[in-house]
Design a protein around this motif. Sequence first.
Motif, PDB file in Angstrom:
ATOM      1  N   PHE A  50       0.825  -1.204   0.000  1.00 17.94           N
ATOM      2  CA  PHE A  50       0.000   0.000   0.000  1.00 17.94           C
ATOM      3  C   PHE A  50       0.862   1.256   0.000  1.00 17.94           C
ATOM      4  O   PHE A  50       0.589   2.216  -0.731  1.00 17.94           O
ATOM      5  CB  PHE A  50      -0.907  -0.039   1.231  1.00 17.94           C
ATOM      6  CG  PHE A  50      -1.883   1.098   1.340  1.00 17.94           C
ATOM      7  CD1 PHE A  50      -2.820   1.326   0.361  1.00 17.94           C
ATOM      8  CD2 PHE A  50      -1.872   1.925   2.457  1.00 17.94           C
ATOM      9  CE1 PHE A  50      -3.740   2.364   0.477  1.00 17.94           C
ATOM     10  CE2 PHE A  50      -2.783   2.960   2.591  1.00 17.94           C
ATOM     11  CZ  PHE A  50      -3.727   3.186   1.598  1.00 17.94           C
ATOM     12  N   LEU A  54       0.930   4.149  -2.987  1.00 20.55           N
ATOM     13  CA  LEU A  54       0.656   5.552  -2.706  1.00 20.55           C
ATOM     14  C   LEU A  54       1.837   6.440  -3.100  1.00 20.55           C
ATOM     15  O   LEU A  54       1.659   7.493  -3.712  1.00 20.55           O
ATOM     16  CB  LEU A  54       0.346   5.745  -1.223  1.00 20.55           C
ATOM     17  CG  LEU A  54      -1.009   5.262  -0.699  1.00 20.55           C
ATOM     18  CD1 LEU A  54      -1.126   5.570   0.788  1.00 20.55           C
ATOM     19  CD2 LEU A  54      -2.159   5.896  -1.453  1.00 20.55           C
ATOM     20  N   GLN A 141      -8.366  -0.543   0.528  1.00 20.51           N
ATOM     21  CA  GLN A 141      -9.127  -0.246  -0.692  1.00 20.51           C
ATOM     22  C   GLN A 141     -10.163   0.834  -0.418  1.00 20.51           C
ATOM     23  O   GLN A 141     -10.360   1.749  -1.226  1.00 20.51           O
ATOM     24  CB  GLN A 141      -9.800  -1.520  -1.199  1.00 20.51           C
ATOM     25  CG  GLN A 141     -10.697  -1.318  -2.411  1.00 20.51           C
ATOM     26  CD  GLN A 141     -11.338  -2.610  -2.857  1.00 20.51           C
ATOM     27  OE1 GLN A 141     -10.695  -3.446  -3.479  1.00 20.51           O
ATOM     28  NE2 GLN A 141     -12.613  -2.792  -2.549  1.00 20.51           N
ATOM     29  N   LEU A 144      -8.514   4.220  -0.368  1.00 18.95           N
ATOM     30  CA  LEU A 144      -8.212   4.707  -1.710  1.00 18.95           C
ATOM     31  C   LEU A 144      -9.454   5.284  -2.376  1.00 18.95           C
ATOM     32  O   LEU A 144      -9.410   6.356  -2.991  1.00 18.95           O
ATOM     33  CB  LEU A 144      -7.638   3.577  -2.558  1.00 18.95           C
ATOM     34  CG  LEU A 144      -6.249   3.073  -2.162  1.00 18.95           C
ATOM     35  CD1 LEU A 144      -5.919   1.772  -2.885  1.00 18.95           C
ATOM     36  CD2 LEU A 144      -5.186   4.122  -2.450  1.00 18.95           C
ATOM     37  N   THR A 145     -10.568   4.581  -2.243  1.00 19.53           N
ATOM     38  CA  THR A 145     -11.813   5.051  -2.848  1.00 19.53           C
ATOM     39  C   THR A 145     -12.268   6.359  -2.222  1.00 19.53           C
ATOM     40  O   THR A 145     -12.669   7.298  -2.916  1.00 19.53           O
ATOM     41  CB  THR A 145     -12.916   3.981  -2.695  1.00 19.53           C
ATOM     42  OG1 THR A 145     -12.523   2.802  -3.419  1.00 19.53           O
ATOM     43  CG2 THR A 145     -14.251   4.484  -3.235  1.00 19.53           C
ATOM     44  N   GLU A 148      -9.540   9.457  -2.824  1.00 19.22           N
ATOM     45  CA  GLU A 148      -9.455   9.905  -4.215  1.00 19.22           C
ATOM     46  C   GLU A 148     -10.835  10.236  -4.788  1.00 19.22           C
ATOM     47  O   GLU A 148     -10.941  10.816  -5.865  1.00 19.22           O
ATOM     48  CB  GLU A 148      -8.815   8.802  -5.074  1.00 19.22           C
ATOM     49  CG  GLU A 148      -7.417   8.404  -4.648  1.00 19.22           C
ATOM     50  CD  GLU A 148      -6.350   9.261  -5.296  1.00 19.22           C
ATOM     51  OE1 GLU A 148      -6.708  10.072  -6.168  1.00 19.22           O
ATOM     52  OE2 GLU A 148      -5.173   9.119  -4.923  1.00 19.22           O
ATOM     53  N   SER A 152     -12.143   2.127  -6.448  1.00 19.80           N
ATOM     54  CA  SER A 152     -10.864   1.434  -6.575  1.00 19.80           C
ATOM     55  C   SER A 152     -11.017  -0.048  -6.262  1.00 19.80           C
ATOM     56  O   SER A 152     -11.939  -0.453  -5.555  1.00 19.80           O
ATOM     57  CB  SER A 152      -9.823   2.049  -5.630  1.00 19.80           C
ATOM     58  OG  SER A 152      -9.656   3.432  -5.864  1.00 19.80           O
ATOM     59  N   TYR A 167      -3.668  -2.895  -8.579  1.00 19.87           N
ATOM     60  CA  TYR A 167      -4.511  -1.782  -8.145  1.00 19.87           C
ATOM     61  C   TYR A 167      -5.209  -1.196  -9.365  1.00 19.87           C
ATOM     62  O   TYR A 167      -4.563  -0.875 -10.367  1.00 19.87           O
ATOM     63  CB  TYR A 167      -3.630  -0.738  -7.452  1.00 19.87           C
ATOM     64  CG  TYR A 167      -4.264   0.600  -7.163  1.00 19.87           C
ATOM     65  CD1 TYR A 167      -5.573   0.703  -6.713  1.00 19.87           C
ATOM     66  CD2 TYR A 167      -3.529   1.778  -7.313  1.00 19.87           C
ATOM     67  CE1 TYR A 167      -6.141   1.940  -6.430  1.00 19.87           C
ATOM     68  CE2 TYR A 167      -4.081   3.012  -7.025  1.00 19.87           C
ATOM     69  CZ  TYR A 167      -5.382   3.096  -6.593  1.00 19.87           C
ATOM     70  OH  TYR A 167      -5.937   4.312  -6.318  1.00 19.87           O
ATOM     71  N   GLN A 169      -8.235   1.712 -10.727  1.00 24.51           N
ATOM     72  CA  GLN A 169      -8.945   2.919 -10.337  1.00 24.51           C
ATOM     73  C   GLN A 169      -9.843   3.377 -11.479  1.00 24.51           C
ATOM     74  O   GLN A 169      -9.410   3.505 -12.625  1.00 24.51           O
ATOM     75  CB  GLN A 169      -7.960   4.028  -9.964  1.00 24.51           C
ATOM     76  CG  GLN A 169      -8.612   5.236  -9.324  1.00 24.51           C
ATOM     77  CD  GLN A 169      -7.574   6.227  -8.836  1.00 24.51           C
ATOM     78  OE1 GLN A 169      -6.787   6.748  -9.631  1.00 24.51           O
ATOM     79  NE2 GLN A 169      -7.559   6.491  -7.540  1.00 24.51           N
TER      80      GLN A 169
END
Length: 281
Positions: A50, A54, A141, A144-145, A148, A152, A167, A169
């Motif tokens: 992760f 990033l 996850q 991330l969703t 951003e 994701s 990953y 997106q």
Amino acid sequence: MAQDSIQRFLFQDHAVRGQVLQLHQAWQAMLQDRHYPTNLQQLFGELTAFAVLLANGMKYEGRLTLQVQGKGPVNLLVVDIDDALQLRGVAKTQAPLTDLTGAQALLGDGQILVTLENRQTDHFYQSYVGRESDDLVQDLQGFLTQSEQLESRLFIAVSDTTIGALYLQKMPETDGHDADAWDRVSHLAATVKPEELLNLDSATLLTRLYHEEQVELFPARLPLYHCPGNREQVATMIKALGETEARAILAEQGEIVVHNDMCNRYERFNADDLDQLFKPA
């Protein structure tokens, strides 16, 4: 020999983007002489993957630190990485892990703190990954969703020699290209097997999953394990103790030993070293 790499890719017809990660040498260096059990390796590896994903998106000189502190058997996890993808990390436990599995049993109430340092502006930004499930990857996850504001998908596999990750997106314009594209791409990604993430290079993995799609694969970047020595800092600390106390410790213990937890390295100072440190100017 398989090489460490992270590569971005783009579905040209669907405005879906992603990254493929494999860590071999860097992961083995992070584990060297640590003797972490398999269940701890799994959590540590997921957090490491992760962090690299990033950091690969950083657009400025800086550093990213992921830290988990809690009251569970695993009371500390830290992964630190800079914009050049130089990484290091450590895990600590305060109780036997035995056959415990799952984030809840291992981490307890531990929260995941994300700290971004922008060296160009000298600013720090912090946020937390919500702990809502027993699956750390699902929580990552979700972060991330949410962060951003783009849907994701995250898949991570960990062994004692390799980390593999995929990953995906969904970009804002995805549905305008093909309303079914995201569901189709996500469904195919969910068929990926851990051994495929661990053993297949980026091109082979994407071809196997998406042989009917047009996928553009961008040049790979090389993540590296990097944990430089801090002997000068330790020497400064010893000088701050004062010569009397430093020599008393030396007389009692035979040498002064300081352990760097993050790098798993020992700095040792003997009588000759102290003579040099406290030599009159």
